[in-house]
Design an enzyme around this catalytic site. Structure first.
Site, PDB file in Angstrom:
ATOM      1  CG  ASP A 161      -2.092   0.909   1.152  1.00  0.00           C
ATOM      2  OD1 ASP A 161      -1.933   2.017   0.606  1.00  0.00           O
ATOM      3  OD2 ASP A 161      -3.183   0.540   1.628  1.00  0.00           O
ATOM      4  CG  HIS A 189      -3.334   4.994  -0.565  1.00  0.00           C
ATOM      5  ND1 HIS A 189      -3.373   3.705  -1.024  1.00  0.00           N
ATOM      6  CD2 HIS A 189      -3.980   5.756  -1.487  1.00  0.00           C
ATOM      7  CE1 HIS A 189      -4.028   3.681  -2.185  1.00  0.00           C
ATOM      8  NE2 HIS A 189      -4.407   4.908  -2.494  1.00  0.00           N
ATOM      9  CB  SER A 212      -4.335  -2.418   3.353  1.00  0.00           C
ATOM     10  OG  SER A 212      -3.590  -2.031   2.227  1.00  0.00           O
TER      11      SER A 212
HETATM   12 CO1  B1M Z   1      -5.592   5.452  -4.246  1.00  0.00          CO
HETATM   13  N1  B1M Z   1      -7.186   4.357  -3.861  1.00  0.00           N
HETATM   14  N2  B1M Z   1      -4.911   4.035  -5.373  1.00  0.00           N
HETATM   15  N3  B1M Z   1      -4.185   6.701  -4.624  1.00  0.00           N
HETATM   16  N4  B1M Z   1      -6.627   6.804  -3.352  1.00  0.00           N
HETATM   17  C1  B1M Z   1      -8.145   4.946  -2.829  1.00  0.00           C
HETATM   18  C2  B1M Z   1      -7.807   4.437  -1.431  1.00  0.00           C
HETATM   19  C3  B1M Z   1      -9.530   4.399  -3.371  1.00  0.00           C
HETATM   20  C4  B1M Z   1     -10.606   4.195  -2.304  1.00  0.00           C
HETATM   21  C5  B1M Z   1     -10.020   5.329  -4.482  1.00  0.00           C
HETATM   22  C6  B1M Z   1     -11.352   4.909  -5.088  1.00  0.00           C
HETATM   23  O1  B1M Z   1     -11.428   3.956  -5.822  1.00  0.00           O
HETATM   24  N5  B1M Z   1     -12.410   5.643  -4.805  1.00  0.00           N
HETATM   25  C7  B1M Z   1      -9.083   3.046  -4.053  1.00  0.00           C
HETATM   26  C8  B1M Z   1      -9.068   1.777  -3.152  1.00  0.00           C
HETATM   27  C9  B1M Z   1     -10.142   0.801  -3.525  1.00  0.00           C
HETATM   28  C10 B1M Z   1     -10.024  -0.508  -2.841  1.00  0.00           C
HETATM   29  O2  B1M Z   1      -9.082  -0.912  -2.230  1.00  0.00           O
HETATM   30  N6  B1M Z   1     -11.090  -1.223  -2.958  1.00  0.00           N
HETATM   31  C11 B1M Z   1      -7.684   3.396  -4.509  1.00  0.00           C
HETATM   32  C12 B1M Z   1      -6.978   2.702  -5.533  1.00  0.00           C
HETATM   33  C13 B1M Z   1      -7.769   1.659  -6.285  1.00  0.00           C
HETATM   34  C14 B1M Z   1      -5.634   2.985  -5.854  1.00  0.00           C
HETATM   35  C15 B1M Z   1      -4.742   2.232  -6.868  1.00  0.00           C
HETATM   36  C16 B1M Z   1      -4.866   0.701  -6.862  1.00  0.00           C
HETATM   37  C17 B1M Z   1      -5.049   2.802  -8.252  1.00  0.00           C
HETATM   38  C18 B1M Z   1      -4.317   2.139  -9.387  1.00  0.00           C
HETATM   39  O3  B1M Z   1      -3.119   2.041  -9.408  1.00  0.00           O
HETATM   40  N7  B1M Z   1      -5.087   1.672 -10.320  1.00  0.00           N
HETATM   41  C19 B1M Z   1      -3.354   2.697  -6.434  1.00  0.00           C
HETATM   42  C20 B1M Z   1      -2.826   1.797  -5.307  1.00  0.00           C
HETATM   43  C21 B1M Z   1      -1.368   1.708  -5.247  1.00  0.00           C
HETATM   44  C22 B1M Z   1      -0.938   0.911  -4.025  1.00  0.00           C
HETATM   45  O4  B1M Z   1      -1.210   1.301  -2.899  1.00  0.00           O
HETATM   46  N8  B1M Z   1      -0.295  -0.206  -4.266  1.00  0.00           N
HETATM   47  C23 B1M Z   1      -3.656   4.044  -5.839  1.00  0.00           C
HETATM   48  C24 B1M Z   1      -2.769   5.121  -5.854  1.00  0.00           C
HETATM   49  C25 B1M Z   1      -3.050   6.377  -5.343  1.00  0.00           C
HETATM   50  C26 B1M Z   1      -2.150   7.588  -5.532  1.00  0.00           C
HETATM   51  C27 B1M Z   1      -0.660   7.262  -5.508  1.00  0.00           C
HETATM   52  C28 B1M Z   1      -2.485   8.260  -6.853  1.00  0.00           C
HETATM   53  C29 B1M Z   1      -2.663   8.519  -4.372  1.00  0.00           C
HETATM   54  C30 B1M Z   1      -1.882   8.330  -3.034  1.00  0.00           C
HETATM   55  C31 B1M Z   1      -0.825   9.352  -2.816  1.00  0.00           C
HETATM   56  C32 B1M Z   1      -0.243   9.254  -1.427  1.00  0.00           C
HETATM   57  O5  B1M Z   1      -0.862   8.857  -0.456  1.00  0.00           O
HETATM   58  N9  B1M Z   1       1.014   9.626  -1.351  1.00  0.00           N
HETATM   59  C33 B1M Z   1      -4.063   7.972  -4.141  1.00  0.00           C
HETATM   60  C34 B1M Z   1      -5.094   8.694  -3.443  1.00  0.00           C
HETATM   61  C35 B1M Z   1      -4.779  10.120  -3.093  1.00  0.00           C
HETATM   62  C36 B1M Z   1      -6.335   8.090  -3.108  1.00  0.00           C
HETATM   63  C37 B1M Z   1      -7.598   8.748  -2.487  1.00  0.00           C
HETATM   64  C38 B1M Z   1      -8.288   9.522  -3.621  1.00  0.00           C
HETATM   65  C39 B1M Z   1      -7.392   9.688  -1.313  1.00  0.00           C
HETATM   66  C40 B1M Z   1      -6.618   9.099  -0.140  1.00  0.00           C
HETATM   67  C41 B1M Z   1      -6.213  10.171   0.847  1.00  0.00           C
HETATM   68  O6  B1M Z   1      -5.078  10.595   0.891  1.00  0.00           O
HETATM   69  N10 B1M Z   1      -7.184  10.670   1.637  1.00  0.00           N
HETATM   70  C42 B1M Z   1      -8.405   7.469  -2.003  1.00  0.00           C
HETATM   71  C43 B1M Z   1      -9.886   7.675  -1.894  1.00  0.00           C
HETATM   72  C44 B1M Z   1     -10.424   7.491  -0.474  1.00  0.00           C
HETATM   73  O7  B1M Z   1      -9.714   7.327   0.489  1.00  0.00           O
HETATM   74  N11 B1M Z   1     -11.702   7.463  -0.370  1.00  0.00           N
HETATM   75  C45 B1M Z   1      -7.816   6.398  -2.831  1.00  0.00           C
HETATM   76  C46 B1M Z   1      -6.953  11.692   2.630  1.00  0.00           C
HETATM   77  C47 B1M Z   1      -6.381  11.047   3.917  1.00  0.00           C
HETATM   78  C48 B1M Z   1      -6.130  12.095   4.979  1.00  0.00           C
HETATM   79  O8  B1M Z   1      -7.334  10.124   4.396  1.00  0.00           O
HETATM   80  O9  B1M Z   1      -5.676   8.206   4.410  1.00  0.00           O
HETATM   81  O10 B1M Z   1      -8.148   7.809   4.879  1.00  0.00           O
HETATM   82  P1  B1M Z   1      -6.955   8.675   4.967  1.00  0.00           P
HETATM   83  O11 B1M Z   1      -6.641   8.980   6.504  1.00  0.00           O
HETATM   84  C49 B1M Z   1      -7.624   9.352   7.423  1.00  0.00           C
HETATM   85  C50 B1M Z   1      -8.215   8.181   8.201  1.00  0.00           C
HETATM   86  O12 B1M Z   1      -8.374   7.021   7.429  1.00  0.00           O
HETATM   87  C51 B1M Z   1      -7.297   8.026   9.367  1.00  0.00           C
HETATM   88  O13 B1M Z   1      -6.863   9.358   9.634  1.00  0.00           O
HETATM   89  C52 B1M Z   1      -6.939  10.175   8.463  1.00  0.00           C
HETATM   90  C53 B1M Z   1      -7.766  11.423   8.756  1.00  0.00           C
HETATM   91  O14 B1M Z   1      -7.445  12.031   9.948  1.00  0.00           O
HETATM   92  N12 B1M Z   1      -6.098   7.196   9.302  1.00  0.00           N
HETATM   93  C54 B1M Z   1      -5.493   6.757  10.435  1.00  0.00           C
HETATM   94  C55 B1M Z   1      -5.395   6.745   8.254  1.00  0.00           C
HETATM   95  N13 B1M Z   1      -4.354   6.015   8.673  1.00  0.00           N
HETATM   96  C56 B1M Z   1      -4.385   6.008  10.016  1.00  0.00           C
HETATM   97  C57 B1M Z   1      -3.555   5.384  10.946  1.00  0.00           C
HETATM   98  C58 B1M Z   1      -3.860   5.547  12.303  1.00  0.00           C
HETATM   99  C59 B1M Z   1      -4.952   6.305  12.695  1.00  0.00           C
HETATM  100  C60 B1M Z   1      -5.793   6.907  11.783  1.00  0.00           C
HETATM  101  O15 B1M Z   1      -3.130   5.000  13.280  1.00  0.00           O
HETATM  102  C61 B1M Z   1      -2.038   4.191  12.960  1.00  0.00           C
END
Ligand code: B1M
Length: 215
Positions: free
Chosen positions: A98, A100, A151
């Site tokens: 992963d 992200h 994940s």
């Molecule tokens: Co990706 N991606 N992405 N992506 N991406 C998602 C996660 C996805 C839901 C988008 C979608 O389809 N709507 C989807 C996953 C679907 C699934 O698994 N079923 C997805 C996909 C499919 C992919 C790829 C597979 C795409 C591809 O290559 N075809 C690929 C995966 C690569 C890999 O991981 N091997 C990929 C790639 C990417 C980018 C590189 C382009 C980029 C990431 C850049 C980066 O992080 N450096 C990206 C992004 C930006 C996203 C979305 C649009 C936004 C994520 C984000 O940063 N959110 C995302 C959509 C979504 O999440 N709904 C998506 C903002 C962030 C602050 O939120 O990380 O959730 P989040 O953190 C929150 C809470 O979750 C929590 O606190 C935060 C808020 O306070 N939290 C914690 C998180 N970690 C914590 C740990 C803790 C406590 C709280 O304690 C340890």
């Protein structure tokens, strides 16, 4: 557009031009964390929705993520830090497979600014590397982040591996990321793990949980 709508738009459009000036203006009205929570995260949410609906291509998602990271990095030095440092040490990693890391890095910022030492070992970290770094740095807890559905399975395997190695009791585990649910972590994983595993919905819950684990 009004300032905060424009800032949110910058995330969605991946537009960095004039970002700092808008953030400076924003900080005259709100504190940096409010800007992140209310404005920047709203932009990332839209990006996720557009991408999920097939209305946005990956390179544009990446551009949005980069603007998000730049904005958070710009705001971070302006955040209020508490001076009660040394509350404890936590290791943070995004799990194997992963990439992200925006959420994990936000957790890092919130914990660091609230008295915790954070050892952030980055993305795509296998359990071996996580446990080695935990041991080496003598951390009090382990935090794993992951956004992909797969994940959630990796996290389960990681907890099982910790059981097998007899270190489940040694490190309380904090899990976070968009694909997890509270009931999956607290019920399913809680049942399987021989130590203490908790779910953090966001970075602030992560902080509250660390506070409760450390007291
Ligand atoms: Co990706 N991606 N992405 N992506 N991406 C998602 C996660 C996805 C839901 C988008 C979608 O389809 N709507 C989807 C996953 C679907 C699934 O698994 N079923 C997805 C996909 C499919 C992919 C790829 C597979 C795409 C591809 O290559 N075809 C690929 C995966 C690569 C890999 O991981 N091997 C990929 C790639 C990417 C980018 C590189 C382009 C980029 C990431 C850049 C980066 O992080 N450096 C990206 C992004 C930006 C996203 C979305 C649009 C936004 C994520 C984000 O940063 N959110 C995302 C959509 C979504 O999440 N709904 C998506 C903002 C962030 C602050 O939120 O990380 O959730 P989040 O953190 C929150 C809470 O979750 C929590 O606190 C935060 C808020 O306070 N939290 C914690 C998180 N970690 C914590 C740990 C803790 C406590 C709280 O304690 C340890």
């Amino acid at each position: 557009l009004p300032l905060f709508d424009r800032l949110e738009r910058r995330i969605v459009d991946g537009d960095r031009n004039g970002l700092e000036a808008d953030l400076d203006a924003g900080m005259e009205e709100k504190d940096p964390l409010e800007i992140i929570n209310e404005t920047l995260l709203a932009g990332m949410k839209t990006v996720g929705e557009l991408f999920g609906a097939g209305k946005m291509q990956l390179p544009f998602v990446l551009a949005s993520a980069e603007v998000m990271k730049a904005a958070v990095a710009y705001l971070e030095p302006h955040m209020e830090a508490t001076d009660n440092s040394g509350k404890g040490k936590i290791l943070l990693a995004t799990v194997k497979g992963d990439v992200h890391d925006i959420g994990k890095n936000l957790v890092d910022i919130i914990l660091s600014n609230n008295g915790y030492d954070v050892v952030n070992i980055g993305i795509k970290q296998p359990i071996n590397a996580i446990l080695e770094a935990a041991e080496e740095n003598k951390v009090d807890a382990i935090g794993m982040s992951g956004l992909l559905v797969k994940s959630t399975v990796v996290m389960k395997d990681n907890l099982q591996e910790m059981n097998e190695r007899g270190v489940a009791d040694k490190y309380p585990v904090l899990l976070g990321g968009a694909a997890l649910t509270r009931s999956y972590v607290e019920n399913d994983l809680g049942e399987l793990f021989q130590g203490d595993v908790r779910y953090a919905k966001d970075a602030f819950e992560g902080l509250r949980l660390m506070d409760s684990v450390m007291t």
